[in-house]
Motif scaffolding. Structure first.
Motif, PDB file in Angstrom:
ATOM      1  N   GLU A 184       0.856  -1.183   0.000  1.00  0.00           N
ATOM      2  CA  GLU A 184       0.000   0.000   0.000  1.00  0.00           C
ATOM      3  C   GLU A 184       0.896   1.237   0.000  1.00  0.00           C
ATOM      4  N   GLU A 185       0.261   2.401  -0.090  1.00  0.00           N
ATOM      5  CA  GLU A 185       1.008   3.633   0.145  1.00  0.00           C
ATOM      6  C   GLU A 185       1.249   3.775   1.656  1.00  0.00           C
ATOM      7  N   PRO A 186       2.282   4.486   2.085  1.00  0.00           N
ATOM      8  CA  PRO A 186       3.256   5.212   1.277  1.00  0.00           C
ATOM      9  C   PRO A 186       4.439   4.348   0.867  1.00  0.00           C
ATOM     10  N   GLN A 187       5.247   4.857  -0.057  1.00  0.00           N
ATOM     11  CA  GLN A 187       6.552   4.268  -0.323  1.00  0.00           C
ATOM     12  C   GLN A 187       7.541   4.853   0.682  1.00  0.00           C
ATOM     13  N   VAL A 188       8.314   3.981   1.297  1.00  0.00           N
ATOM     14  CA  VAL A 188       9.229   4.395   2.368  1.00  0.00           C
ATOM     15  C   VAL A 188      10.660   4.237   1.858  1.00  0.00           C
ATOM     16  N   LEU A 189      11.239   5.346   1.384  1.00  0.00           N
ATOM     17  CA  LEU A 189      12.585   5.300   0.832  1.00  0.00           C
ATOM     18  C   LEU A 189      13.608   5.145   1.949  1.00  0.00           C
ATOM     19  N   HIS A 190      14.702   4.475   1.623  1.00  0.00           N
ATOM     20  CA  HIS A 190      15.768   4.255   2.597  1.00  0.00           C
ATOM     21  C   HIS A 190      16.914   5.245   2.418  1.00  0.00           C
ATOM     22  N   TYR A 191      16.640   6.337   1.741  1.00  0.00           N
ATOM     23  CA  TYR A 191      17.578   7.446   1.597  1.00  0.00           C
ATOM     24  C   TYR A 191      16.722   8.709   1.547  1.00  0.00           C
ATOM     25  N   GLY A 192      17.322   9.870   1.739  1.00  0.00           N
ATOM     26  CA  GLY A 192      16.515  11.078   1.667  1.00  0.00           C
ATOM     27  C   GLY A 192      17.032  12.166   2.585  1.00  0.00           C
ATOM     28  N   ARG A 193      16.212  13.182   2.763  1.00  0.00           N
ATOM     29  CA  ARG A 193      16.601  14.335   3.559  1.00  0.00           C
ATOM     30  C   ARG A 193      15.619  14.524   4.711  1.00  0.00           C
ATOM     31  N   ARG A 194      16.166  14.874   5.861  1.00  0.00           N
ATOM     32  CA  ARG A 194      15.334  15.150   7.027  1.00  0.00           C
ATOM     33  C   ARG A 194      14.362  16.286   6.719  1.00  0.00           C
ATOM     34  N   GLY A 195      13.156  16.157   7.268  1.00  0.00           N
ATOM     35  CA  GLY A 195      12.182  17.234   7.125  1.00  0.00           C
ATOM     36  C   GLY A 195      11.418  17.234   5.822  1.00  0.00           C
ATOM     37  N   GLU A 196      11.713  16.259   4.936  1.00  0.00           N
ATOM     38  CA  GLU A 196      11.010  16.201   3.657  1.00  0.00           C
ATOM     39  C   GLU A 196      10.062  15.005   3.641  1.00  0.00           C
ATOM     40  N   GLY A 197       9.064  15.088   2.768  1.00  0.00           N
ATOM     41  CA  GLY A 197       8.163  13.958   2.578  1.00  0.00           C
ATOM     42  C   GLY A 197       6.934  14.008   3.466  1.00  0.00           C
ATOM     43  N   LEU A 198       6.149  12.967   3.366  1.00  0.00           N
ATOM     44  CA  LEU A 198       4.867  12.856   4.054  1.00  0.00           C
ATOM     45  C   LEU A 198       5.021  13.023   5.565  1.00  0.00           C
ATOM     46  N   ARG A 199       4.082  13.746   6.176  1.00  0.00           N
ATOM     47  CA  ARG A 199       4.062  13.872   7.640  1.00  0.00           C
ATOM     48  C   ARG A 199       3.459  12.599   8.233  1.00  0.00           C
ATOM     49  N   LEU A 200       4.097  12.033   9.239  1.00  0.00           N
ATOM     50  CA  LEU A 200       3.667  10.769   9.837  1.00  0.00           C
ATOM     51  C   LEU A 200       2.578  11.007  10.871  1.00  0.00           C
ATOM     52  N   GLU A 201       1.561  10.122  10.847  1.00  0.00           N
ATOM     53  CA  GLU A 201       0.409  10.243  11.741  1.00  0.00           C
ATOM     54  C   GLU A 201       0.146   8.920  12.449  1.00  0.00           C
ATOM     55  N   PRO A 202      -0.389   8.957  13.678  1.00  0.00           N
ATOM     56  CA  PRO A 202      -0.788   7.720  14.353  1.00  0.00           C
ATOM     57  C   PRO A 202      -1.754   6.916  13.475  1.00  0.00           C
ATOM     58  N   GLY A 203      -1.568   5.588  13.485  1.00  0.00           N
ATOM     59  CA  GLY A 203      -2.424   4.708  12.697  1.00  0.00           C
ATOM     60  C   GLY A 203      -1.842   4.320  11.351  1.00  0.00           C
ATOM     61  N   MET A 204      -0.769   4.983  10.930  1.00  0.00           N
ATOM     62  CA  MET A 204      -0.076   4.535   9.713  1.00  0.00           C
ATOM     63  C   MET A 204       0.701   3.261  10.032  1.00  0.00           C
ATOM     64  N   VAL A 205       0.681   2.321   9.083  1.00  0.00           N
ATOM     65  CA  VAL A 205       1.427   1.067   9.236  1.00  0.00           C
ATOM     66  C   VAL A 205       2.226   0.845   7.957  1.00  0.00           C
ATOM     67  N   PHE A 206       3.530   0.634   8.112  1.00  0.00           N
ATOM     68  CA  PHE A 206       4.360   0.388   6.923  1.00  0.00           C
ATOM     69  C   PHE A 206       5.606  -0.401   7.309  1.00  0.00           C
ATOM     70  N   THR A 207       6.306  -0.883   6.282  1.00  0.00           N
ATOM     71  CA  THR A 207       7.553  -1.618   6.501  1.00  0.00           C
ATOM     72  C   THR A 207       8.739  -0.672   6.345  1.00  0.00           C
ATOM     73  N   ILE A 208       9.791  -0.973   7.085  1.00  0.00           N
ATOM     74  CA  ILE A 208      11.111  -0.382   6.867  1.00  0.00           C
ATOM     75  C   ILE A 208      12.035  -1.561   6.588  1.00  0.00           C
ATOM     76  N   GLU A 209      12.734  -1.540   5.450  1.00  0.00           N
ATOM     77  CA  GLU A 209      13.457  -2.737   5.018  1.00  0.00           C
ATOM     78  C   GLU A 209      14.700  -2.380   4.203  1.00  0.00           C
ATOM     79  N   PRO A 210      15.660  -1.697   4.826  1.00  0.00           N
ATOM     80  CA  PRO A 210      16.826  -1.235   4.070  1.00  0.00           C
ATOM     81  C   PRO A 210      17.607  -2.368   3.428  1.00  0.00           C
ATOM     82  N   MET A 211      17.970  -2.155   2.157  1.00  0.00           N
ATOM     83  CA  MET A 211      18.868  -3.032   1.415  1.00  0.00           C
ATOM     84  C   MET A 211      20.181  -2.286   1.256  1.00  0.00           C
ATOM     85  N   ILE A 212      21.236  -2.807   1.851  1.00  0.00           N
ATOM     86  CA  ILE A 212      22.524  -2.130   1.914  1.00  0.00           C
ATOM     87  C   ILE A 212      23.579  -3.002   1.215  1.00  0.00           C
ATOM     88  N   ASN A 213      24.332  -2.381   0.298  1.00  0.00           N
ATOM     89  CA  ASN A 213      25.350  -3.101  -0.466  1.00  0.00           C
ATOM     90  C   ASN A 213      26.744  -2.789   0.060  1.00  0.00           C
TER      91      ASN A 213
END
Length: 266
Positions: A184-213
């Protein structure tokens, strides 16, 4: 982006714990001489016959893809993600990511862990370090989650830790919202800049799954249409949790008795 109720998050808590318990179950079988196909068979039977869950990857077919043929993903050494189980035999010191997604009562639980065939002592210094730093990246990403934070805060925390340690972040694949649907949305990028992107709210559920080379970030797809590998054939590691945003912070939904703990709290 769907906001889930307390009752819905309870359903996801059950699915998340069950997904993590599949990894608890399979851990002793991840050793030299086993095939990735055998690991898939064992996990499939445990999910279906013991847990009464549905393996979400089996026959999963997003746009443009042939249906995924197995019940788990097994990504070995330079395979980044979506490795298809088969005849590959694990050798002493191989590293492997097992990615598990189960469906219970309509809800998805999604988590993955890294393993070294033969145990940490069998792995190279680089392999063990890559696995450790990637695990730390996951938990630094989780620590950035709270109401009012931004999606970019998660990616920034992960990217900074990976790159400070000489590793690179895969750009083409990301975490994702999850619930009744696998992705589902949102897409959770594993790179980026602080303070940018969607504001997080209670009740959102998502995965964090960094792929590191261990080498460069570039990846390519194998002819099977699923398996992603590093272009430079360097090692790759990934860890994944499903999380829910609470009123006060974050809850990790994919925890079980033997899940490796937050490395910053041990």
């Amino acid at each position: 982006v769907t906001i889930k109720t307390g009752a819905e998050i309870e359903g996801m808590r059950v699915a998340g714990r069950l997904a993590s318990e599949v990894l608890d179950y399979i851990t002793p079988f991840v050793k030299p001489g086993v095939t990735t196909g055998e690991l898939d068979r064992l996990c499939h039977d445990y999910m279906v016959n013991v847990q009464g869950t549905v393996p979400a990857p089996l026959n999963y077919a997003p746009n443009g893809h042939t249906p995924y043929p197995k019940s788990i993903c097994t990504s070995v050494n330079n395979q980044v993600c979506h490795g298809v189980p088969g005849d590959k035999v694990l050798k002493n010191g191989d590293i492997v990511n097992l990615d598990i997604t189960v469906i219970k009562d309509g809800w998805h639980g999604d988590t993955s862990r890294m393993f070294v065939a033969g145990g940490a002592a069998a792995g190279s210094i680089l392999a063990n370090r890559l696995i450790r730093i990637t695990h730390e990246c996951l938990w630094l990403g989780i620590a950035a989650v709270k109401p009012g934070a931004r999606l970019g805060d998660i990616g920034a925390a992960i990217q900074r830790h990976a790159e400070q340690n000489g590793f690179s972040v895969v750009r083409e694949f990301c975490g994702h919202g999850i619930g009744k649907k696998f992705h589902e949305e949102p897409q959770v990028l594993h790179y980026g800049r602080r303070g940018e992107g969607l504001r997080l709210e209670p009740g959102m559920v998502f995965t964090i799954e960094p792929m590191i080379n261990a080498g460069k970030a570039s990846v390519s797809e194998l002819p099977d249409g699923w398996t992603i590998v590093t272009k430079d054939r360097s090692l790759s590691a990934q860890w994944e949790h499903t999380i829910a945003i609470t009123e006060t912070g974050v809850e990790v939904l994919t925890l079980s008795a033997a899940a490796p703990p937050d490395p910053f709290k041990t």
